[in-house]
Design an enzyme around this catalytic site. Sequence first.
Site, PDB file in Angstrom:
ATOM      1  N   LYS A  53       0.834  -1.198   0.000  1.00  0.00           N
ATOM      2  CA  LYS A  53       0.000   0.000   0.000  1.00  0.00           C
ATOM      3  C   LYS A  53       0.875   1.257   0.000  1.00  0.00           C
ATOM      4  O   LYS A  53       2.066   1.180   0.303  1.00  0.00           O
ATOM      5  CB  LYS A  53      -0.913  -0.014   1.241  1.00  0.00           C
TER       6      LYS A  53
ATOM      7  N   TYR B  41     -12.858  -2.441  -2.850  1.00  0.00           N
ATOM      8  CA  TYR B  41     -13.247  -2.734  -1.460  1.00  0.00           C
ATOM      9  C   TYR B  41     -14.760  -2.555  -1.251  1.00  0.00           C
ATOM     10  O   TYR B  41     -15.196  -2.210  -0.144  1.00  0.00           O
ATOM     11  CB  TYR B  41     -12.473  -1.837  -0.488  1.00  0.00           C
TER      12      TYR B  41
ATOM     13  N   ASN C  68      -2.199  -0.357   6.900  1.00  0.00           N
ATOM     14  CA  ASN C  68      -1.580  -1.567   7.443  1.00  0.00           C
ATOM     15  C   ASN C  68      -0.591  -2.190   6.449  1.00  0.00           C
ATOM     16  O   ASN C  68      -0.384  -3.391   6.437  1.00  0.00           O
ATOM     17  CB  ASN C  68      -2.647  -2.576   7.897  1.00  0.00           C
TER      18      ASN C  68
ATOM     19  N   HIS D 177      -1.923  -5.334   1.409  1.00  0.00           N
ATOM     20  CA  HIS D 177      -3.199  -6.015   1.186  1.00  0.00           C
ATOM     21  C   HIS D 177      -2.894  -7.429   0.723  1.00  0.00           C
ATOM     22  O   HIS D 177      -1.947  -7.642  -0.030  1.00  0.00           O
ATOM     23  CB  HIS D 177      -3.984  -5.297   0.074  1.00  0.00           C
TER      24      HIS D 177
ATOM     25  N   GLU E 151      -9.793  -8.876  -8.223  1.00  0.00           N
ATOM     26  CA  GLU E 151      -8.978  -7.710  -7.860  1.00  0.00           C
ATOM     27  C   GLU E 151      -8.026  -7.332  -8.991  1.00  0.00           C
ATOM     28  O   GLU E 151      -7.846  -6.152  -9.296  1.00  0.00           O
ATOM     29  CB  GLU E 151      -8.191  -8.021  -6.576  1.00  0.00           C
TER      30      GLU E 151
HETATM   31  P1  AMP Z   1     -10.082  -7.166   4.248  1.00  0.00           P
HETATM   32  O1  AMP Z   1     -11.172  -7.179   3.221  1.00  0.00           O
HETATM   33  O2  AMP Z   1     -10.465  -7.795   5.532  1.00  0.00           O
HETATM   34  O3  AMP Z   1      -8.775  -7.671   3.674  1.00  0.00           O
HETATM   35  O4  AMP Z   1      -9.831  -5.649   4.600  1.00  0.00           O
HETATM   36  C1  AMP Z   1      -9.417  -4.769   3.612  1.00  0.00           C
HETATM   37  C2  AMP Z   1      -8.752  -3.584   4.225  1.00  0.00           C
HETATM   38  O5  AMP Z   1      -9.719  -2.788   4.899  1.00  0.00           O
HETATM   39  C3  AMP Z   1      -7.708  -3.922   5.274  1.00  0.00           C
HETATM   40  O6  AMP Z   1      -6.442  -4.169   4.705  1.00  0.00           O
HETATM   41  C4  AMP Z   1      -7.700  -2.658   6.098  1.00  0.00           C
HETATM   42  O7  AMP Z   1      -6.930  -1.655   5.461  1.00  0.00           O
HETATM   43  C5  AMP Z   1      -9.143  -2.217   6.055  1.00  0.00           C
HETATM   44  N1  AMP Z   1      -9.905  -2.694   7.214  1.00  0.00           N
HETATM   45  C6  AMP Z   1     -10.564  -3.883   7.329  1.00  0.00           C
HETATM   46  N2  AMP Z   1     -11.175  -3.968   8.527  1.00  0.00           N
HETATM   47  C7  AMP Z   1     -10.889  -2.811   9.185  1.00  0.00           C
HETATM   48  C8  AMP Z   1     -11.240  -2.279  10.463  1.00  0.00           C
HETATM   49  N3  AMP Z   1     -12.008  -2.955  11.326  1.00  0.00           N
HETATM   50  N4  AMP Z   1     -10.757  -1.051  10.792  1.00  0.00           N
HETATM   51  C9  AMP Z   1      -9.993  -0.360   9.930  1.00  0.00           C
HETATM   52  N5  AMP Z   1      -9.633  -0.791   8.707  1.00  0.00           N
HETATM   53  C10 AMP Z   1     -10.076  -1.996   8.331  1.00  0.00           C
END
Ligand code: AMP
Length: 138
Positions: free
Chosen positions: A10, A52, A118, A121, A132
């Site tokens: 990222k 997303y 974070n 991805h 994606e």
């Molecule tokens: P995921 O689909 O679970 O891989 O999430 C995609 C991205 O959304 C993650 O890499 C984070 O950057 C963000 N994300 C997911 N869950 C949270 C959360 N509870 N709080 C903040 N950011 C989140």
Amino acid sequence: MAERTIVIIKPDGVKRGESVVRQIKQRYLEAGMRIIQEIDLQLDRHQIREFYKEHEGRSFFEDLVSAMTIGPCLVLVIEGEEAVEKVRAINGATDPAKAAPGTIRYDFRDAESGGPRNIVHGSNSSIAASREFLILVE
Ligand code: AMP
């Protein structure tokens, strides 16, 4: 079975500089996976909203769109046995503060890490990875 997954280093990861980017890539290679394609991209907000989509409406969604578009990112197409699960384990828990030491999200976190910032991805399935990829390269 060999499968493909997508990693995005990222913007907050790319910003850390070439050495960190190299070390992140090394983690996947050391686990026996291959990086079969690397694409430098500046993503736009429309792409990330689509990418997303499942998170639309969540409290962190707008921050996530900003975090992904604030600067260039590096897309890696990774191939290997059980690549989806291996990559997710190497990346660590979503929240860098809760990720285990030895994972990318923990080891390369900084003062700005947290929420959607974070560092990396990882796709959550090979079907998701195909979807994606199409969104990223459209
Ligand atoms: P995921 O689909 O679970 O891989 O999430 C995609 C991205 O959304 C993650 O890499 C984070 O950057 C963000 N994300 C997911 N869950 C949270 C959360 N509870 N709080 C903040 N950011 C989140």
